[in-house]
Scaffold this active site. Structure first.
Site, PDB file in Angstrom:
ATOM      1  N   SER A 118      -0.110   2.601  -5.238  1.00 14.05           N
ATOM      2  CA  SER A 118      -1.354   2.030  -5.337  1.00 14.05           C
ATOM      3  C   SER A 118      -1.406   1.145  -6.705  1.00 14.05           C
ATOM      4  CB  SER A 118      -2.386   2.891  -5.168  1.00 14.05           C
ATOM      5  OG  SER A 118      -2.504   3.856  -6.223  1.00 14.05           O
ATOM      6  N   GLY A 166      -3.855   1.454  -8.727  1.00 13.07           N
ATOM      7  CA  GLY A 166      -4.541   2.422  -9.501  1.00 13.07           C
ATOM      8  C   GLY A 166      -3.355   3.457 -10.203  1.00 13.07           C
ATOM      9  N   HIS A 205      -0.514   3.364   1.694  1.00 13.91           N
ATOM     10  CA  HIS A 205      -0.831   3.982   0.330  1.00 13.91           C
ATOM     11  C   HIS A 205      -0.875   5.321   0.811  1.00 13.91           C
ATOM     12  CE1 HIS A 205      -1.080   0.528  -2.018  1.00 13.91           C
ATOM     13  NE2 HIS A 205      -2.431   0.121  -1.323  1.00 13.91           N
TER      14      HIS A 205
END
Length: 114
Positions: free
Chosen positions: A48, A50, A96
């Site tokens: 991801s 993030g 993900h």
């Protein structure tokens, strides 16, 4: 896979004369980063954004604080949610692995890294 659209965004921003600097991950770096996280149990098709940014932050910064992550595909009320702030598309299975990534971030937190 996203190189074309990435450069289109870059050109659009450049033509608009915005002062925002555009940065891209080097593909080799991303391969190495994915290989590192595979050794830690994250086997997602793609990390991801993030986790990528958190990884860079840990590499570059002395003190990293993260907040606002919800790594699951459903709310507490069991309502399906998107993994992206910019669309309402539900997560693709296996693309993900947000709960695994979240677990890795918790482990980094418990070790005092995050």
């Amino acid at each position: 896979a996203n190189t074309g659209i990435s450069f289109k965004v870059y050109q659009t921003l450049k033509e608009s004369k915005v002062r925002q600097k555009v940065l891209f991950f080097h593909p080799t770096y991303l391969r190495h980063l994915a290989a590192f996280w595979r050794t830690k149990g994250v086997t997602a098709y793609r990390l991801s954004s993030g986790l990528m940014i958190a990884s860079v932050a840990v590499e570059l910064c002395e003190n990293v604080k993260l907040y606002g992550f919800w790594p699951f595909s459903k709310t507490i009320e069991k309502t399906p949610i998107s993994h992206h702030y910019y669309d309402n598309k539900l997560p693709k299975r296996g693309f993900h692995q947000m709960p695994k990534e979240y677990s890795q971030m918790l482990q980094l937190h418990m070790k005092g890294i995050l």
